[in-house]
Write a protein that holds these residues in place. Structure first.
Motif, PDB file in Angstrom:
ATOM      1  N   GLY A 190      22.548   6.021 -15.630  1.00 36.47           N
ATOM      2  CA  GLY A 190      22.300   5.011 -16.657  1.00 36.47           C
ATOM      3  C   GLY A 190      22.358   5.593 -18.057  1.00 36.47           C
ATOM      4  N   VAL A 191      22.480   4.709 -19.061  1.00 37.80           N
ATOM      5  CA  VAL A 191      22.549   5.130 -20.459  1.00 37.80           C
ATOM      6  C   VAL A 191      21.594   4.280 -21.299  1.00 37.80           C
ATOM      7  CG1 VAL A 191      24.932   5.940 -20.310  1.00 37.80           C
ATOM      8  CG2 VAL A 191      24.474   3.563 -20.959  1.00 37.80           C
ATOM      9  N   ARG A 192      21.231   4.816 -22.450  1.00 39.50           N
ATOM     10  CA  ARG A 192      20.360   4.112 -23.408  1.00 39.50           C
ATOM     11  C   ARG A 192      21.212   3.739 -24.619  1.00 39.50           C
ATOM     12  NH1 ARG A 192      16.186   5.663 -27.435  1.00 39.50           N
ATOM     13  NH2 ARG A 192      14.533   4.077 -27.360  1.00 39.50           N
ATOM     14  N   VAL A 193      21.348   2.439 -24.867  1.00 39.64           N
ATOM     15  CA  VAL A 193      22.253   1.943 -25.898  1.00 39.64           C
ATOM     16  C   VAL A 193      21.509   1.020 -26.851  1.00 39.64           C
ATOM     17  CG1 VAL A 193      24.430   0.749 -26.336  1.00 39.64           C
ATOM     18  CG2 VAL A 193      24.146   2.039 -24.237  1.00 39.64           C
ATOM     19  N   TYR A 194      21.865   1.098 -28.129  1.00 31.05           N
ATOM     20  CA  TYR A 194      21.268   0.206 -29.125  1.00 31.05           C
ATOM     21  C   TYR A 194      22.151  -1.024 -29.307  1.00 31.05           C
ATOM     22  CZ  TYR A 194      18.985  -1.471 -33.326  1.00 31.05           C
ATOM     23  OH  TYR A 194      18.299  -2.256 -34.233  1.00 31.05           O
ATOM     24  N   ALA A 195      21.547  -2.199 -29.209  1.00 31.11           N
ATOM     25  CA  ALA A 195      22.271  -3.463 -29.408  1.00 31.11           C
ATOM     26  C   ALA A 195      21.875  -4.066 -30.746  1.00 31.11           C
ATOM     27  CB  ALA A 195      21.949  -4.441 -28.274  1.00 31.11           C
ATOM     28  N   GLU A 196      22.871  -4.398 -31.559  1.00 29.05           N
ATOM     29  CA  GLU A 196      22.600  -4.997 -32.863  1.00 29.05           C
ATOM     30  C   GLU A 196      22.070  -6.415 -32.741  1.00 29.05           C
ATOM     31  OE1 GLU A 196      26.461  -4.633 -34.601  1.00 29.05           O
ATOM     32  OE2 GLU A 196      25.983  -2.713 -35.553  1.00 29.05           O
ATOM     33  N   GLY A 235      32.050 -12.326 -32.461  1.00 30.85           N
ATOM     34  CA  GLY A 235      32.993 -12.277 -31.356  1.00 30.85           C
ATOM     35  C   GLY A 235      33.502 -10.891 -31.035  1.00 30.85           C
ATOM     36  N   ASP A 236      34.829 -10.717 -31.118  1.00 35.14           N
ATOM     37  CA  ASP A 236      35.445  -9.458 -30.743  1.00 35.14           C
ATOM     38  C   ASP A 236      35.058  -8.319 -31.683  1.00 35.14           C
ATOM     39  OD1 ASP A 236      37.277  -7.992 -28.985  1.00 35.14           O
ATOM     40  OD2 ASP A 236      38.547  -7.831 -30.767  1.00 35.14           O
ATOM     41  N   ILE A 237      34.759  -8.625 -32.944  1.00 36.19           N
ATOM     42  CA  ILE A 237      34.323  -7.597 -33.886  1.00 36.19           C
ATOM     43  C   ILE A 237      32.995  -7.005 -33.419  1.00 36.19           C
ATOM     44  CG2 ILE A 237      33.738  -7.085 -36.278  1.00 36.19           C
ATOM     45  CD1 ILE A 237      36.659  -7.943 -35.842  1.00 36.19           C
ATOM     46  N   SER A 238      32.058  -7.887 -33.073  1.00 38.77           N
ATOM     47  CA  SER A 238      30.763  -7.421 -32.578  1.00 38.77           C
ATOM     48  C   SER A 238      30.929  -6.681 -31.255  1.00 38.77           C
ATOM     49  CB  SER A 238      29.818  -8.612 -32.390  1.00 38.77           C
ATOM     50  OG  SER A 238      29.578  -9.276 -33.616  1.00 38.77           O
ATOM     51  N   ARG A 239      31.803  -7.178 -30.404  1.00 39.82           N
ATOM     52  CA  ARG A 239      32.014  -6.513 -29.126  1.00 39.82           C
ATOM     53  C   ARG A 239      32.580  -5.103 -29.334  1.00 39.82           C
ATOM     54  NH1 ARG A 239      35.986  -8.294 -24.158  1.00 39.82           N
ATOM     55  NH2 ARG A 239      37.541  -8.232 -25.807  1.00 39.82           N
ATOM     56  N   GLY A 240      33.462  -4.953 -30.310  1.00 39.45           N
ATOM     57  CA  GLY A 240      34.009  -3.632 -30.596  1.00 39.45           C
ATOM     58  C   GLY A 240      32.927  -2.644 -30.987  1.00 39.45           C
ATOM     59  N   ARG A 241      31.976  -3.098 -31.812  1.00 39.24           N
ATOM     60  CA  ARG A 241      30.879  -2.208 -32.195  1.00 39.24           C
ATOM     61  C   ARG A 241      30.029  -1.845 -30.987  1.00 39.24           C
ATOM     62  NH1 ARG A 241      30.731  -5.516 -37.011  1.00 39.24           N
ATOM     63  NH2 ARG A 241      28.989  -6.736 -36.190  1.00 39.24           N
ATOM     64  N   ARG A 242      29.858  -2.809 -30.084  1.00 39.32           N
ATOM     65  CA  ARG A 242      29.126  -2.523 -28.844  1.00 39.32           C
ATOM     66  C   ARG A 242      29.850  -1.468 -28.008  1.00 39.32           C
ATOM     67  NH1 ARG A 242      26.290  -7.433 -25.570  1.00 39.32           N
ATOM     68  NH2 ARG A 242      24.556  -7.777 -27.003  1.00 39.32           N
ATOM     69  N   GLN A 243      31.151  -1.608 -27.907  1.00 38.61           N
ATOM     70  CA  GLN A 243      31.914  -0.666 -27.097  1.00 38.61           C
ATOM     71  C   GLN A 243      31.820   0.745 -27.657  1.00 38.61           C
ATOM     72  OE1 GLN A 243      35.715  -2.640 -27.162  1.00 38.61           O
ATOM     73  NE2 GLN A 243      35.204  -3.995 -25.460  1.00 38.61           N
ATOM     74  N   LEU A 244      31.860   0.871 -28.983  1.00 40.18           N
ATOM     75  CA  LEU A 244      31.731   2.189 -29.592  1.00 40.18           C
ATOM     76  C   LEU A 244      30.336   2.763 -29.362  1.00 40.18           C
ATOM     77  CD1 LEU A 244      33.587   1.584 -32.977  1.00 40.18           C
ATOM     78  CD2 LEU A 244      34.433   2.793 -30.977  1.00 40.18           C
ATOM     79  N   VAL A 350      29.322   4.407 -39.321  1.00 41.23           N
ATOM     80  CA  VAL A 350      27.940   4.234 -38.904  1.00 41.23           C
ATOM     81  C   VAL A 350      27.717   5.102 -37.675  1.00 41.23           C
ATOM     82  CG1 VAL A 350      27.733   1.899 -39.786  1.00 41.23           C
ATOM     83  CG2 VAL A 350      28.558   2.246 -37.466  1.00 41.23           C
ATOM     84  N   THR A 351      26.442   5.354 -37.348  1.00 42.62           N
ATOM     85  CA  THR A 351      26.096   6.179 -36.190  1.00 42.62           C
ATOM     86  C   THR A 351      25.104   5.423 -35.306  1.00 42.62           C
ATOM     87  OG1 THR A 351      24.367   7.266 -37.472  1.00 42.62           O
ATOM     88  CG2 THR A 351      26.494   8.352 -37.374  1.00 42.62           C
ATOM     89  N   PRO A 352      25.562   4.362 -34.621  1.00 43.71           N
ATOM     90  CA  PRO A 352      24.638   3.575 -33.782  1.00 43.71           C
ATOM     91  C   PRO A 352      24.111   4.397 -32.626  1.00 43.71           C
ATOM     92  CG  PRO A 352      26.918   2.941 -33.383  1.00 43.71           C
ATOM     93  CD  PRO A 352      26.945   3.867 -34.533  1.00 43.71           C
TER      94      PRO A 352
END
Length: 352
Positions: A190-196, A235-244, A350-352
């Motif tokens: 598992g991983v620990r991820v920050y969601a905006e 939409g896809d912009i937010s999803r891209g930040r999530r993927q990164l 940015v460094t999420p």
């Protein structure tokens, strides 16, 4: 009882004099010798196990990784708007990372388009997400969404499109799919991820609820995290930040002490990471290994992200929703990549 037996008995008694001390020294020497032999045997066993383990990992990687013609067969000079050749003055390396969603109906589209720039000093990893709805010129196909380049001509045409857009050379291409994300996440526990922002999406097995802030995700949840876009604000912009953010979290977990000191996790992650991995025809496994060694000192704050510059949203002549390219911003981005001066590009990372 013989004299030898008597001598042996008296030597073993407390207060046996010099003979007793000599006997103890002989026993100590024998004990040390035995210990050294045992330690040597253990060391030999461990060394053999490590060598075998490394050999196993090497076999797994070589057996799993595929190579295909992902780069264009011919590399034309990169032209500036005035028609002159653009010389590549930078010394970093550019990797185009392509991720495809393998769900039915999504074949032939690339849902992850990330340009990874590694500077010459390899002190940072700079990743730029290119939204799939970015409206660009595609060689031989006019203007369309950038992921249409992948549909029209797979990786080689997408590379040509990216090179024309940025005026930079793409050195290598790496392709994976979303199933690989899920398997790699499970392999490292598992991983620990920050969601905006929060979301209520779905994975392969059902609903995936993400809260705003930090989330501990298993493979199924991670898959829902990187796929979701309909309930996100951009939409896809937010999803891209999530993927990164996910890619960063996975990278940090895979290189953590918890993982690299656990042979089982290493083996599982290596298998999961390479099973769905395809490299271009010039990128070898040994080159990937050398790049990983160069980046071994990378820490959380050294991995930075940006979204390719766009000015807003619009509609194409065909009626499709598009992201409008920021022409000036894209030119500046290309110049920074080409000259290996991304640190001076601006406060866009940015460094999420």
């Amino acid at each position: 009882m013989t004299q030898h037996d008597l001598d042996s008995l008296t030597e073993g008694m407390d207060g046996g004099g010099d003979g007793g001390e000599e006997q103890h020294r002989r026993k100590d020497r024998r004990g040390v010798k035995r210990a050294l032999i045992v330690l040597g045997a253990i060391a030999l066993l461990l060394f053999g196990s490590v060598a075998g383990f490394v050999g196993y990992l090497g076999y797994t990687v070589n057996d799993n990784v595929k190579q295909e013609d992902l780069l264009p067969a011919t590399r034309d000079p990169i032209k500036a708007p005035d028609g002159t050749d653009v010389k590549e003055t930078g010394t970093g390396t550019n990797y185009l990372v392509i991720g495809a969603d393998t769900r039915p109906g999504d074949a032939g589209r690339s849902d992850v388009i990330v340009l990874v720039h590694v500077p010459q000093d390899a002190k940072t990893i700079q990743m730029i997400h290119f939204p799939r709805d970015l409206y660009v010129s595609i060689p031989g196909h006019g203007k369309n969404k950038i992921n249409a380049a992948y549909a029209f001509g797979r990786e080689p045409l997408l590379v040509q499109t990216m090179e024309q857009l940025l005026k930079v050379r793409i050195h290598h291409v790496v392709r994976t799919d979303f199933d690989g994300f899920e398997n790699m996440t499970n392999a490292v526990g598992g991983v620990r991820v920050y969601a905006e922002e929060a979301s209520n999406g779905s994975g392969n097995g059902g609903p995936v609820i993400i809260k705003k802030g930090w989330n501990n995700l298993n493979g199924e949840q991670a898959l829902g995290f990187v796929r979701e876009r309909y309930t996100l604000s951009e939409g896809d912009i937010s999803r891209g930040r999530r993927q990164l953010a996910f890619i960063k979290a996975l990278f940090l977990k895979a290189t953590s002490t918890e993982t690299i000191t656990n042979p089982v996790k290493i083996a599982r992650f290596t298998d999961a990471a390479t099973k769905n991995l395809t490299l271009d025809q010039t990128l070898t496994v040994s080159m990937m290994r050398d790049a990983a060694i160069d980046l071994r000192h990378i820490r959380s704050g050294d991995i930075v992200f940006a979204t390719a510059p766009f000015t807003g949203f619009g509609t194409s002549p065909q009626g499709a929703s598009i992201d409008i390219v920021d022409t000036k911003g894209m030119a500046d981005l290309g110049e920074a990549i080409r000259t290996d001066t991304m640190d001076d590009y601006g406060d866009v990372f940015v460094t999420p």
